[in-house]
Design a protein around this motif. Sequence first.
Motif, mmCIF file in Angstrom:
data_model
loop_
_atom_site.group_PDB
_atom_site.id
_atom_site.type_symbol
_atom_site.label_atom_id
_atom_site.label_comp_id
_atom_site.label_asym_id
_atom_site.label_seq_id
_atom_site.Cartn_x
_atom_site.Cartn_y
_atom_site.Cartn_z
ATOM 1 N N ILE A 250 24.706 51.453 40.198
ATOM 2 C CA ILE A 250 25.675 51.649 41.281
ATOM 3 C C ILE A 250 26.521 50.389 41.473
ATOM 4 N N LEU A 251 25.881 49.222 41.422
ATOM 5 C CA LEU A 251 26.613 47.962 41.588
ATOM 6 C C LEU A 251 27.631 47.765 40.469
ATOM 7 N N GLU A 252 27.255 48.114 39.243
ATOM 8 C CA GLU A 252 28.183 47.969 38.123
ATOM 9 C C GLU A 252 29.403 48.886 38.291
ATOM 10 N N THR A 253 29.170 50.096 38.797
ATOM 11 C CA THR A 253 30.284 51.014 39.046
ATOM 12 C C THR A 253 31.196 50.477 40.147
ATOM 13 N N LEU A 254 30.590 49.925 41.205
ATOM 14 C CA LEU A 254 31.370 49.353 42.300
ATOM 15 C C LEU A 254 32.195 48.158 41.829
ATOM 16 N N CYS A 255 31.624 47.356 40.922
ATOM 17 C CA CYS A 255 32.370 46.225 40.352
ATOM 18 C C CYS A 255 33.552 46.726 39.532
ATOM 19 N N ALA A 256 33.324 47.765 38.732
ATOM 20 C CA ALA A 256 34.391 48.320 37.894
ATOM 21 C C ALA A 256 35.517 48.901 38.742
ATOM 22 N N LYS A 257 35.192 49.323 39.950
ATOM 23 C CA LYS A 257 36.204 49.830 40.877
ATOM 24 C C LYS A 257 36.863 48.705 41.677
ATOM 25 N N GLY A 258 36.314 47.495 41.608
ATOM 26 C CA GLY A 258 36.855 46.379 42.374
ATOM 27 C C GLY A 258 36.432 46.383 43.830
ATOM 28 N N LEU A 259 35.399 47.143 44.164
ATOM 29 C CA LEU A 259 34.966 47.260 45.557
ATOM 30 C C LEU A 259 33.925 46.214 45.931
ATOM 31 N N ILE A 260 33.232 45.675 44.947
ATOM 32 C CA ILE A 260 32.389 44.502 45.167
ATOM 33 C C ILE A 260 32.683 43.505 44.043
ATOM 34 N N ILE A 261 32.301 42.253 44.268
ATOM 35 C CA ILE A 261 32.521 41.216 43.264
ATOM 36 C C ILE A 261 31.187 40.788 42.684
#
Length: 436
Positions: free
Chosen positions: A73-84
């Motif tokens: 989930i974190l990797e997907t959020l990073c790919a979306k630019g929503l977390i760093i």
Amino acid sequence: MHGIEDHRLYQKLGEKIDNLYVRAPWNETWHSLLRELYTPEEADVVVKMPYTLSTLERISRVSQIEKTRLQGILETLCAKGLIIDLWNEELGRYFYMSNPIAIGIFEFTMMRSDKNLPMKKWARLFHEYFGWVHAANFSNHEQVSALRVIPIEESVEERYRTEFFDYEKATSLIEDAGKLAIGVCSCRKEKLHAEKKECDAPLDTCSFLGIGAEYAIRNKFAREVTKSEMLDNLARSREYDLVFCAVNTRKKPMAICHCCKCCCNFLGGLNRYGYVNSVVTSTFVSRIDDDLCTGCGKCVNACPVHAVELHPVNDAKNKKKKKARLLNELCVGCGVCAAKCATAAIRMVPRTDRVLHPESIFEVIILSSLERGTMQNQIFDNPQSITHQYMRNFVGAFLRLPPVRKALISDTFRSIFLRGAKVTAQLQGKGWMLDI
């Protein structure tokens, strides 16, 4: 019932992001954006994450989400630019943190290049929302913004170049950065899709440096480039009268934006809404030599913040004669007007007023949180802890007291608090954050 729970989840997500170091006030436009960008599963993870940079192991422990599932989930959020995600070489692991609205969610969302994304819809929603962001972050004369202006180097008057520090020179920042990358300008892309773009400036200008480049390349927001390509990018932007704005740190800024007056949301805070601190000025300001000024008006057209005007002069031989006049309170110190002046009537000179440029991202977060009343979340960062929740409420109420808020913006208090925050970070084993 499911619909009510779903709505509450996105409200919690909105509250979480609003309590970072850049405020993001709740309204239906923001609600719509959050639903567009985050799945319910992703929203739940961000709501449960600590407020500060944390390892996968800590996020798993705090959120009680199994590590393997959480990592995906974190990797997907990073790919979306929503977390760093920031890699720490010494510790050999990634640290994760939720991105604020800007610089963060907005920029990286609009930089995405995946096919079949509803960019027009997102652009319209962001365009509607940014006025609320400016009001929430700059209505109380806040001094800390995410971006600071970098003057065009040649525009600084010769005798003052000894006062021109490397952190204010775009070429020095590029020279010291290591890894470099170029991505699309999120503001111009947003205006393009919202059918609000007025200029002919190119999209592929956004310059990432150092760890910013590593993050952007890793998550496919930008392409890696050579130093020569980056310098060519700067030269091209000068031809379009673009303003160079670095991430507001003196040490290792993660990016340099190439901003135009019609599209940039940070300059727009001043141009459209009158918030003069929406972008931090350089330490220089324009000075106009009346004897050299011909009144051609090129500087007026070039100025990105409407800080130059033409005024009639008392000339009996030529009653239509005009000279350029500077509105000092609006000048951001970019040097675009000086670069445009054919007679060298405009040069950049040091400001008399002190300009606040934080040392590092750590200082930006601390000082921004102090100004915006969210410092308690940086200290007690576990959203799942009842003890931390109590302390956040208690400290937050204290920091909102008028006498305390007044003290928070004083230079003396800032210095004392920053020293204390740095010592605390060292004691907690987070001293590496001070170099970001």
